[in-house]
Design a protein around this motif. Structure first.
Motif, PDB file in Angstrom:
ATOM      1  N   ASN A 112       0.826  -1.214   0.000  1.00  0.00           N
ATOM      2  CA  ASN A 112       0.000   0.000   0.000  1.00  0.00           C
ATOM      3  C   ASN A 112       0.857   1.261   0.000  1.00  0.00           C
ATOM      4  OD1 ASN A 112      -2.580  -1.047  -0.150  1.00  0.00           O
ATOM      5  ND2 ASN A 112      -2.825  -1.220   2.062  1.00  0.00           N
ATOM      6  N   GLY A 113       1.945   1.257   0.747  1.00  0.00           N
ATOM      7  CA  GLY A 113       2.817   2.425   0.788  1.00  0.00           C
ATOM      8  C   GLY A 113       3.426   2.726  -0.565  1.00  0.00           C
ATOM      9  N   ALA A 114       3.834   1.680  -1.290  1.00  0.00           N
ATOM     10  CA  ALA A 114       4.415   1.880  -2.620  1.00  0.00           C
ATOM     11  C   ALA A 114       3.380   2.440  -3.596  1.00  0.00           C
ATOM     12  CB  ALA A 114       4.979   0.554  -3.139  1.00  0.00           C
ATOM     13  N   VAL A 115       2.164   1.888  -3.558  1.00  0.00           N
ATOM     14  CA  VAL A 115       1.100   2.376  -4.449  1.00  0.00           C
ATOM     15  C   VAL A 115       0.728   3.815  -4.092  1.00  0.00           C
ATOM     16  CG1 VAL A 115      -1.265   2.005  -5.234  1.00  0.00           C
ATOM     17  CG2 VAL A 115       0.224   0.045  -4.821  1.00  0.00           C
ATOM     18  N   ALA A 116       0.672   4.129  -2.809  1.00  0.00           N
ATOM     19  CA  ALA A 116       0.342   5.492  -2.380  1.00  0.00           C
ATOM     20  C   ALA A 116       1.365   6.485  -2.908  1.00  0.00           C
ATOM     21  CB  ALA A 116       0.276   5.562  -0.854  1.00  0.00           C
ATOM     22  N   PHE A 117       2.636   6.128  -2.874  1.00  0.00           N
ATOM     23  CA  PHE A 117       3.691   7.011  -3.378  1.00  0.00           C
ATOM     24  C   PHE A 117       3.487   7.294  -4.860  1.00  0.00           C
ATOM     25  CE2 PHE A 117       7.822   7.403  -5.518  1.00  0.00           C
ATOM     26  CZ  PHE A 117       8.322   8.545  -4.882  1.00  0.00           C
ATOM     27  N   VAL A 118       3.187   6.258  -5.626  1.00  0.00           N
ATOM     28  CA  VAL A 118       2.971   6.427  -7.071  1.00  0.00           C
ATOM     29  C   VAL A 118       1.749   7.303  -7.334  1.00  0.00           C
ATOM     30  CG1 VAL A 118       2.417   5.208  -9.214  1.00  0.00           C
ATOM     31  CG2 VAL A 118       4.098   4.246  -7.632  1.00  0.00           C
ATOM     32  N   LEU A 119       0.655   7.069  -6.604  1.00  0.00           N
ATOM     33  CA  LEU A 119      -0.575   7.830  -6.816  1.00  0.00           C
ATOM     34  C   LEU A 119      -0.390   9.306  -6.461  1.00  0.00           C
ATOM     35  CD1 LEU A 119      -3.298   5.377  -5.457  1.00  0.00           C
ATOM     36  CD2 LEU A 119      -2.927   6.039  -7.827  1.00  0.00           C
ATOM     37  N   ALA A 133      -6.610  11.811  -3.748  1.00  0.00           N
ATOM     38  CA  ALA A 133      -7.482  11.248  -2.719  1.00  0.00           C
ATOM     39  C   ALA A 133      -7.166   9.777  -2.488  1.00  0.00           C
ATOM     40  CB  ALA A 133      -8.945  11.413  -3.128  1.00  0.00           C
ATOM     41  N   ASP A 134      -6.978   9.035  -3.578  1.00  0.00           N
ATOM     42  CA  ASP A 134      -6.636   7.618  -3.436  1.00  0.00           C
ATOM     43  C   ASP A 134      -5.281   7.446  -2.758  1.00  0.00           C
ATOM     44  OD1 ASP A 134      -8.655   5.971  -4.106  1.00  0.00           O
ATOM     45  OD2 ASP A 134      -7.852   5.322  -6.034  1.00  0.00           O
ATOM     46  N   GLY A 135      -4.325   8.304  -3.125  1.00  0.00           N
ATOM     47  CA  GLY A 135      -3.002   8.205  -2.526  1.00  0.00           C
ATOM     48  C   GLY A 135      -3.020   8.491  -1.035  1.00  0.00           C
ATOM     49  N   HIS A 137      -5.592   8.238   0.914  1.00  0.00           N
ATOM     50  CA  HIS A 137      -6.347   7.174   1.576  1.00  0.00           C
ATOM     51  C   HIS A 137      -5.453   5.959   1.826  1.00  0.00           C
ATOM     52  CE1 HIS A 137      -9.949   4.190   1.499  1.00  0.00           C
ATOM     53  NE2 HIS A 137      -9.467   4.373   2.703  1.00  0.00           N
ATOM     54  N   LEU A 138      -4.662   5.578   0.834  1.00  0.00           N
ATOM     55  CA  LEU A 138      -3.770   4.439   1.007  1.00  0.00           C
ATOM     56  C   LEU A 138      -2.685   4.742   2.044  1.00  0.00           C
ATOM     57  CD1 LEU A 138      -3.259   3.033  -2.603  1.00  0.00           C
ATOM     58  CD2 LEU A 138      -4.507   2.002  -0.717  1.00  0.00           C
ATOM     59  N   LEU A 139      -2.229   5.998   2.058  1.00  0.00           N
ATOM     60  CA  LEU A 139      -1.225   6.372   3.053  1.00  0.00           C
ATOM     61  C   LEU A 139      -1.821   6.295   4.459  1.00  0.00           C
ATOM     62  CD1 LEU A 139       1.724   7.227   2.883  1.00  0.00           C
ATOM     63  CD2 LEU A 139       0.971   9.606   3.019  1.00  0.00           C
ATOM     64  N   THR A 140      -3.090   6.715   4.581  1.00  0.00           N
ATOM     65  CA  THR A 140      -3.776   6.573   5.860  1.00  0.00           C
ATOM     66  C   THR A 140      -3.893   5.106   6.245  1.00  0.00           C
ATOM     67  OG1 THR A 140      -5.040   8.584   5.453  1.00  0.00           O
ATOM     68  CG2 THR A 140      -5.920   7.072   7.100  1.00  0.00           C
ATOM     69  N   ASP A 141      -4.119   4.244   5.245  1.00  0.00           N
ATOM     70  CA  ASP A 141      -4.209   2.811   5.484  1.00  0.00           C
ATOM     71  C   ASP A 141      -2.897   2.267   6.051  1.00  0.00           C
ATOM     72  OD1 ASP A 141      -5.912   0.270   4.882  1.00  0.00           O
ATOM     73  OD2 ASP A 141      -3.944  -0.194   4.042  1.00  0.00           O
ATOM     74  N   VAL A 142      -1.779   2.823   5.567  1.00  0.00           N
ATOM     75  CA  VAL A 142      -0.471   2.393   6.074  1.00  0.00           C
ATOM     76  C   VAL A 142      -0.332   2.748   7.552  1.00  0.00           C
ATOM     77  CG1 VAL A 142       2.023   2.730   5.893  1.00  0.00           C
ATOM     78  CG2 VAL A 142       0.632   2.541   3.817  1.00  0.00           C
ATOM     79  N   TRP A 143      -0.700   3.995   7.886  1.00  0.00           N
ATOM     80  CA  TRP A 143      -0.636   4.406   9.290  1.00  0.00           C
ATOM     81  C   TRP A 143      -1.630   3.616  10.147  1.00  0.00           C
ATOM     82  CZ3 TRP A 143       3.539   6.699  10.568  1.00  0.00           C
ATOM     83  CH2 TRP A 143       4.174   7.578   9.708  1.00  0.00           C
ATOM     84  N   THR A 144      -2.790   3.311   9.546  1.00  0.00           N
ATOM     85  CA  THR A 144      -3.772   2.502  10.262  1.00  0.00           C
ATOM     86  C   THR A 144      -3.204   1.131  10.604  1.00  0.00           C
ATOM     87  OG1 THR A 144      -5.624   3.619   9.204  1.00  0.00           O
ATOM     88  CG2 THR A 144      -6.051   1.430  10.095  1.00  0.00           C
ATOM     89  N   SER A 145      -2.535   0.530   9.634  1.00  0.00           N
ATOM     90  CA  SER A 145      -1.929  -0.783   9.870  1.00  0.00           C
ATOM     91  C   SER A 145      -0.886  -0.704  10.966  1.00  0.00           C
ATOM     92  CB  SER A 145      -1.288  -1.299   8.572  1.00  0.00           C
ATOM     93  OG  SER A 145      -2.261  -1.458   7.561  1.00  0.00           O
ATOM     94  N   GLY A 146      -0.134   0.399  10.962  1.00  0.00           N
ATOM     95  CA  GLY A 146       0.851   0.580  12.028  1.00  0.00           C
ATOM     96  C   GLY A 146       0.185   0.654  13.391  1.00  0.00           C
ATOM     97  N   GLY A 147      -0.953   1.377  13.468  1.00  0.00           N
ATOM     98  CA  GLY A 147      -1.670   1.469  14.735  1.00  0.00           C
ATOM     99  C   GLY A 147      -2.201   0.122  15.191  1.00  0.00           C
ATOM    100  N   VAL A 148      -2.700  -0.669  14.246  1.00  0.00           N
ATOM    101  CA  VAL A 148      -3.221  -1.994  14.586  1.00  0.00           C
ATOM    102  C   VAL A 148      -2.099  -2.888  15.112  1.00  0.00           C
ATOM    103  CG1 VAL A 148      -4.202  -4.102  13.620  1.00  0.00           C
ATOM    104  CG2 VAL A 148      -5.162  -1.886  12.994  1.00  0.00           C
ATOM    105  N   LEU A 149      -0.937  -2.806  14.473  1.00  0.00           N
ATOM    106  CA  LEU A 149       0.191  -3.617  14.931  1.00  0.00           C
ATOM    107  C   LEU A 149       0.613  -3.216  16.341  1.00  0.00           C
ATOM    108  CD1 LEU A 149       2.390  -3.761  11.701  1.00  0.00           C
ATOM    109  CD2 LEU A 149       0.912  -5.534  12.640  1.00  0.00           C
TER     110      LEU A 149
END
Length: 300
Positions: A112-119, A133-135, A137-149
């Motif tokens: 997700n982080g790689a795709v967010a960078f490209v977007l 917006a998509d980028g 959102h995906l970057l937020t998803d990366v931080w979300t995953s970090g929070g879950v971990l």
């Protein structure tokens, strides 16, 4: 769209291995990513269409619809996450195999982080709210995953099972905030909000640089429509000028501005400097108009 199914599979697998509601929340957001990517593709194809008989200004506003759809889907996913978190908070369960599940989730986050960078890079290059917006959102998803971990690790370290649903709930609230920002931005675009202050200032400075003893500007108005921008201003010239002379001067100004501000449609309106009615127009061009001199008086 190719990355989303892979991350969904990885995060869903991590959830079933650990039985973590936090990882379930992360997987649910990845489903939103896939729906958002499909909506973005459709919106971008529509926005790329040229102007036609029914859409004289093109179709670029279609991008705002995809951002609104993505924001709505985010609200749905966040509601599901918060509901699952409340259920697990009332009936906490231990996390199973906390080492393998988070490791799988890390792999999905890297994708997700790689795709967010490209977007995000493409969104800046092409001035596309959909790609940005998509980028984001995906970057937020990366931080979300970090929070879950972090939540999973806290459960492992402290032994407090309720920390997992609490972190998941915080993730859900963060997702709602992201959705609200996307919907708000798309709404402002559909309402023809003016361009960013720095862009308006740049256009105003460009107009100021083109002032002469005969030519002045006022009544600058701007708006954005997806990857396109529109700017309109009034050009003040001596009333004694012929129509051809005024048109030639203004046409040169339009072409130079068009070259300086890419993807911006420039519209001008010629007015005589000596007519008081020429100054009764609304606009946000704040640089004071130069005072008239005797050289600009109307020739009888």
């Amino acid at each position: 769209m190719a990355a989303a199914p892979a991350t969904i599979a990885l995060k869903t697998g991590a959830r079933y291995i650990t039985d973590s509601v936090g990882l379930l929340a992360d997987a649910a957001e990845s489903i939103v990513n896939l729906v958002a990517a499909i909506a973005a593709l459709i919106a971008l194809r529509v926005a790329a269409r040229a102007a036609d008989d029914n859409h004289h200004y093109g179709h670029s506003k279609a991008e705002y619809f995809s951002a609104a759809i993505e924001g709505g889907m985010i609200f749905v996913a966040a509601s599901f996450i918060i509901w699952q978190s409340i259920v697990r908070l009332l009936a906490p369960q231990p996390i199973e195999q906390p080492g393998i599940g988070p490791a799988i989730s890390v792999v999905a986050s890297v994708i997700n982080g790689a795709v967010a960078f490209v977007l995000l890079r493409a969104g800046r290059e092409h001035r596309s709210i959909t790609l940005r917006a998509d980028g984001h959102h995906l970057l937020t998803d990366v931080w979300t995953s970090g929070g879950v971990l972090v939540g999973v690790l806290l459960v492992v370290v402290t032994g407090i099972d309720r920390l997992d649903p609490i972190v998941a709930m915080l993730v859900g609230l963060n997702i709602i905030w992201t959705g609200w920002k996307l919907i708000s931005e798309s709404g402002r675009g559909l309402m023809d909000e003016a361009l960013e202050p720095e862009v308006n200032a740049a256009i105003a400075a460009a107009l100021d640089a083109r002032r002469t003893d005969d030519v002045d500007f006022h009544g600058l108005r701007t708006r954005g429509a997806g990857h396109l921008s529109f700017a309109a201003m009034h050009v003040l010239v001596p009333g004694s000028w012929s129509v051809r002379r005024a048109h030639d001067v203004v046409d040169d100004i339009e072409q130079s501005l068009q070259a300086e501000f890419r993807d911006t449609e420039i519209t001008t309106h010629i007015e005589p400097r000596e007519d008081p009615r020429a100054y009764d127009d609304f606009g946000d061009y704040e640089v004071p108009i130069q005072p008239l001199t005797d050289d600009h008086e109307e020739t009888p």
